[in-house]
Design an enzyme around this catalytic site. Structure first.
Site, PDB file in Angstrom:
ATOM      1  N   HIS A 120       0.806  -1.220   0.000  1.00 41.46           N
ATOM      2  CA  HIS A 120       0.000   0.000   0.000  1.00 41.46           C
ATOM      3  C   HIS A 120       0.842   1.275   0.000  1.00 41.46           C
ATOM      4  O   HIS A 120       0.329   2.361   0.261  1.00 41.46           O
ATOM      5  CB  HIS A 120      -0.943   0.003   1.204  1.00 41.46           C
ATOM      6  N   CYS A 173       3.328  14.101  -6.024  1.00 44.11           N
ATOM      7  CA  CYS A 173       2.506  15.089  -6.721  1.00 44.11           C
ATOM      8  C   CYS A 173       1.662  14.359  -7.763  1.00 44.11           C
ATOM      9  O   CYS A 173       2.198  13.639  -8.614  1.00 44.11           O
ATOM     10  CB  CYS A 173       3.379  16.145  -7.391  1.00 44.11           C
TER      11      CYS A 173
END
Length: 270
Positions: free
Chosen positions: A118, A126
């Site tokens: 994960h 970004c």
């Protein structure tokens, strides 16, 4: 056979383990988990990817809570479970350590063959230009822009969140990407977001090579982890779980051990 002996016997009989870990491994390091012993949510579900990217108020709330919750993540240190699994790997017993955690504590303990299913909370990405940067640097800017929030206190919540309620988030300033001005997001997989295919493929390949699957500290209620238990069962590979409480894969298990995780792993022979 008592549970500790049964766990040691399982590890001994399957020298190439794929290990799948969850939040229960890191609770001894002071990082709260999401679910109770029945696998139910202890608190409201985490923010979704769709809400984070689609609603400015949600983003402000997330980063305000993260400003406070980051302290727990930044100061967390590996516990007995992390150290024991690193020792098993060093002894050649772990084909791959697949973790659902985002805290980086397995690597900090010395494990090298790790897939962070994960992602990692210590990195920011970004969404516009893809630039990745350390979360610690963003913390400095969050504090500088929001000194009133930085002085608040809040209880620790899972994965760098904090129990900050009833605050006015409307004036919280969220920095944009310093390179392109785009939206910043923790480099973790949010609910509603897909796990990158290459991570799943790498883990599935390791499962093919492994003799068995050992699940540690996970209820497997989220499909991203449960899929590996299903795959192991389809491959007729035995599955053991060391977990305090119910797991989604209980019907698939060859062995279920409900003992405190750190001491149980620490007691395993190399």
């Amino acid at each position: 056979m008592d549970p500790q002996t049964a766990l040691a016997d399982f590890v001994r009989r399957h020298p190439r383990l794929m290990v799948l870990t969850g939040a229960g491994v890191s609770t001894e390091s002071g990082i709260p988990d999401y679910r109770d012993a029945n696998g139910d949510w202890k608190r409201p579900q985490p923010v979704t990817y769709q809400a984070f990217t689609g609603d400015e108020t949600t983003r402000r709330r997330y980063w305000a809570r993260s400003l406070l919750g980051w302290r727990t993540m930044a100061h967390a240190r590996p516990g007995a479970a992390h150290v024991a699994l690193a020792r098993l790997e060093a002894a050649g017993r772990v084909e791959l350590l697949l973790t659902q955690n985002v805290d980086g504590l397995h690597e900090a303990a010395g494990s090298r063959h790790v897939v962070d299913l994960h992602g990692r909370i210590d990195t920011v990405v970004c969404l516009a230009c893809g630039t990745r940067s350390p979360r610690a640097l963003l913390q400095q800017e969050l504090v500088a822009r929001n000194p009133a929030f930085a002085g608040l206190s809040a209880g620790a919540a899972p994965d760098g969140d904090a129990d900050l309620e009833h605050a006015d988030f409307s004036r919280f300033q969220v920095p944009p990407c310093s390179r392109c001005g785009g939206m910043l997001k923790p480099d973790v997989v949010f609910f509603g977001e897909s796990v990158p295919r290459e991570r799943v493929a790498q883990a599935m390949a390791a499962l093919q090579r492994a003799d068995a699957l050992l699940v540690v500290g996970s209820s497997l209620m989220v499909f991203s982890g449960y899929r590996f238990a299903l795959a192991a069962a389809e491959q007729h590979k035995p599955i053991a779980a060391l977990n305090l409480g119910r797991t989604r894969a209980d019907a698939l298990l060859a062995l279920k051990v409900e003992l405190p995780i750190g001491p149980a792993l620490a007691a395993l022979p190399s």
